[in-house]
Design an enzyme around this catalytic site. Structure first.
Site, mmCIF file in Angstrom:
data_model
loop_
_atom_site.group_PDB
_atom_site.id
_atom_site.type_symbol
_atom_site.label_atom_id
_atom_site.label_comp_id
_atom_site.label_asym_id
_atom_site.label_seq_id
_atom_site.Cartn_x
_atom_site.Cartn_y
_atom_site.Cartn_z
ATOM 1 N N ARG A 1 0.809 -0.894 -0.106
ATOM 2 C CA ARG A 1 -0.235 0.094 0.402
ATOM 3 C C ARG A 1 0.669 1.577 -0.438
ATOM 4 O O ARG A 1 1.912 1.429 0.690
ATOM 5 C CB ARG A 1 -1.084 0.324 0.908
ATOM 6 C CG ARG A 1 -1.481 1.936 1.060
ATOM 7 C CD ARG A 1 -2.480 1.207 2.294
ATOM 8 N NE ARG A 1 -2.119 1.011 3.768
ATOM 9 C CZ ARG A 1 -3.222 0.520 4.436
ATOM 10 N NH1 ARG A 1 -4.680 0.290 3.907
ATOM 11 N NH2 ARG A 1 -2.774 0.007 5.342
ATOM 12 N N ARG B 1 2.381 4.327 5.513
ATOM 13 C CA ARG B 1 1.708 4.497 6.681
ATOM 14 C C ARG B 1 2.713 4.297 7.773
ATOM 15 O O ARG B 1 3.159 2.883 7.625
ATOM 16 C CB ARG B 1 0.465 3.959 6.407
ATOM 17 C CG ARG B 1 -1.327 5.502 6.188
ATOM 18 C CD ARG B 1 -1.956 4.535 6.751
ATOM 19 N NE ARG B 1 -2.520 3.242 7.461
ATOM 20 C CZ ARG B 1 -3.730 3.027 7.747
ATOM 21 N NH1 ARG B 1 -4.370 3.278 6.686
ATOM 22 N NH2 ARG B 1 -4.161 2.331 8.710
HETATM 23 P P1 AP5 Z 1 -6.621 -0.200 1.816
HETATM 24 O O1 AP5 Z 1 -8.519 0.898 1.347
HETATM 25 O O2 AP5 Z 1 -6.563 0.792 2.995
HETATM 26 O O3 AP5 Z 1 -7.541 -1.312 3.147
HETATM 27 P P2 AP5 Z 1 -8.159 -0.696 4.827
HETATM 28 O O4 AP5 Z 1 -9.664 -1.745 5.038
HETATM 29 O O5 AP5 Z 1 -8.918 0.860 4.750
HETATM 30 O O6 AP5 Z 1 -7.180 -1.222 5.423
HETATM 31 P P3 AP5 Z 1 -6.933 0.261 6.092
HETATM 32 O O7 AP5 Z 1 -5.286 -0.989 6.587
HETATM 33 O O8 AP5 Z 1 -6.794 1.600 6.414
HETATM 34 O O9 AP5 Z 1 -7.812 -0.390 7.885
HETATM 35 P P4 AP5 Z 1 -7.031 -0.365 9.176
HETATM 36 O O10 AP5 Z 1 -8.470 -1.054 10.118
HETATM 37 O O11 AP5 Z 1 -5.802 -1.410 9.620
HETATM 38 O O12 AP5 Z 1 -6.604 1.552 9.501
HETATM 39 P P5 AP5 Z 1 -6.853 2.536 10.245
HETATM 40 O O13 AP5 Z 1 -6.577 3.223 9.393
HETATM 41 O O14 AP5 Z 1 -9.161 2.599 9.542
HETATM 42 O O15 AP5 Z 1 -6.546 -1.262 0.911
HETATM 43 C C1 AP5 Z 1 -5.965 -1.840 1.569
HETATM 44 C C2 AP5 Z 1 -4.500 -1.786 -0.131
HETATM 45 O O16 AP5 Z 1 -5.600 -3.082 -0.806
HETATM 46 C C3 AP5 Z 1 -4.574 -0.603 -0.565
HETATM 47 O O17 AP5 Z 1 -3.021 -0.847 -1.195
HETATM 48 C C4 AP5 Z 1 -5.522 -0.719 -2.001
HETATM 49 O O18 AP5 Z 1 -5.000 0.131 -2.591
HETATM 50 C C5 AP5 Z 1 -5.090 -2.421 -2.301
HETATM 51 N N1 AP5 Z 1 -6.510 -2.820 -2.631
HETATM 52 C C6 AP5 Z 1 -7.616 -2.535 -1.871
HETATM 53 N N2 AP5 Z 1 -8.848 -2.866 -2.667
HETATM 54 C C7 AP5 Z 1 -7.957 -3.752 -3.616
HETATM 55 C C8 AP5 Z 1 -8.440 -5.171 -4.290
HETATM 56 N N3 AP5 Z 1 -10.123 -5.776 -4.947
HETATM 57 N N4 AP5 Z 1 -7.646 -5.904 -5.188
HETATM 58 C C9 AP5 Z 1 -6.360 -5.215 -4.721
HETATM 59 N N5 AP5 Z 1 -6.125 -4.401 -4.172
HETATM 60 C C10 AP5 Z 1 -6.576 -3.516 -3.242
HETATM 61 O O19 AP5 Z 1 -6.903 2.542 11.478
HETATM 62 C C11 AP5 Z 1 -6.088 3.511 11.786
HETATM 63 C C12 AP5 Z 1 -5.703 2.657 13.048
HETATM 64 O O20 AP5 Z 1 -6.340 4.273 13.595
HETATM 65 C C13 AP5 Z 1 -6.034 1.078 14.286
HETATM 66 O O21 AP5 Z 1 -5.221 0.539 14.285
HETATM 67 C C14 AP5 Z 1 -5.756 2.623 15.308
HETATM 68 O O22 AP5 Z 1 -5.218 1.952 16.509
HETATM 69 C C15 AP5 Z 1 -7.278 3.305 15.338
HETATM 70 N N6 AP5 Z 1 -8.588 3.764 14.813
HETATM 71 C C16 AP5 Z 1 -9.325 3.782 14.237
HETATM 72 N N7 AP5 Z 1 -10.445 2.975 14.320
HETATM 73 C C17 AP5 Z 1 -10.477 2.878 15.390
HETATM 74 C C18 AP5 Z 1 -11.499 2.888 16.551
HETATM 75 N N8 AP5 Z 1 -13.180 2.808 15.931
HETATM 76 N N9 AP5 Z 1 -11.480 2.903 17.324
HETATM 77 C C19 AP5 Z 1 -10.777 2.874 18.104
HETATM 78 N N10 AP5 Z 1 -9.368 3.389 17.061
HETATM 79 C C20 AP5 Z 1 -9.538 3.090 15.667
HETATM 80 MG MG MG Z 2 -8.670 2.439 5.014
#
Ligand code: AP5
Ligand code: MG
Length: 209
Positions: free
Chosen positions: A118, A151
């Site tokens: 990513r 990231r």
């Molecule tokens: P992408 O679309 O980036 O996937 P994603 O599901 O958004 O993955 P994240 O890593 O962003 O999810 P996350 O939940 O770990 O992190 P978040 O930022 O929410 O796709 C991934 C990759 O695959 C990309 O390169 C894309 O291009 C590729 N791709 C996508 N679809 C594809 C397909 N169909 N085929 C091929 N390739 C594809 O959270 C980060 C942190 O914030 C958490 O760890 C936590 O510390 C905190 N946090 C967030 N929300 C909360 C909450 N509600 N409560 C407490 N802490 C929280």
């Molecule tokens: Mg995301």
């Protein structure tokens, strides 16, 4: 329309949200992105959450809930990406009357594969993949022209922790929303376009356009 995107790290939540925003003018509320913005501002709160996120842990429920409540206020058209992530968060927002919870199903192996390739723009808004979803100009975002970077929480130790936390705290929400009658299972292992088509079918979007 009010949607929740539920799924493991790397399952494609952000990628799907970008398409829904483009086509249906929904507001994309990504909890991860909101938290990363707060870190960038170097506010006192940002300094507190930086360490938590970079280790792959969750920020406290009360903080996540407070942030989401401020952002949604009285809005009616949005996608919650990465919120809720715990039973406490899910119960707290039962009053919002969510229309659908899209559960992006994918194996841990494929999700890790996606995360390792990513790249995101410096603003943190647009997402690419070195093999699957490339930008037109190598290393530069098509939309805002900023550099593409990795990231901080995409490093191996943090990714391992994020998967552990997901399995313990977030995966149980699949059953929770199934019982609420809101769950739509989406096969997220397919190509971006196929995933998006399945989602549009699940949402029966003709009702909303
Ligand atoms: P992408 O679309 O980036 O996937 P994603 O599901 O958004 O993955 P994240 O890593 O962003 O999810 P996350 O939940 O770990 O992190 P978040 O930022 O929410 O796709 C991934 C990759 O695959 C990309 O390169 C894309 O291009 C590729 N791709 C996508 N679809 C594809 C397909 N169909 N085929 C091929 N390739 C594809 O959270 C980060 C942190 O914030 C958490 O760890 C936590 O510390 C905190 N946090 C967030 N929300 C909360 C909450 N509600 N409560 C407490 N802490 C929280
Ligand atoms: Mg995301």
């Amino acid at each position: 329309m009010k949607l929740i995107l539920l799924g493991a790290p790397g399952s494609g939540k952000g990628t799907v949200a970008e398409k829904l925003v483009r086509d249906f003018k929904l507001q994309h509320i990504s909890m991860g992105e909101l938290l990363r913005q707060e870190i960038k501002c170097q506010s006192a709160l940002g300094r507190q959450i930086k360490e938590t996120i970079e280790k792959g842990n969750l920020v406290p429920d009360h903080l996540a809930i407070e942030i989401v409540r401020v952002v949604i206020k009285d809005k009616n058209n949005y996608i919650l990406d990465g919120f809720p992530r715990t039973a406490h968060q899910a119960k707290d927002i039962l009053d919002l009357k969510i229309n659908k919870v899209l559960y992006l199903e994918i194996s841990a192996e494929e999700a890790v594969n996606r995360i390792s390739g990513r790249r995101v723009c410096e603003k943190g808004t647009h997402t690419y993949h070195i093999k699957y979803i490339s930008s037109k100009k190598k290393g530069i975002c098509d939309i805002d022209g900023t550099k593409l970077i990795q990231r901080k929480d995409d490093q191996e130790a943090a990714v391992r922790e994020r998967f552990k936390v997901y399995a313990e705290k977030t995966k149980p929400l699949v059953d929770f929303y199934k019982k609420e009658g809101l769950l739509a299972r989406i096969n997220a292992a397919k190509s971006p376009e196929e995933v998006y088509q399945e989602i549009k079918k699940a949402l029966d979007l003709s009702k909303y356009s």
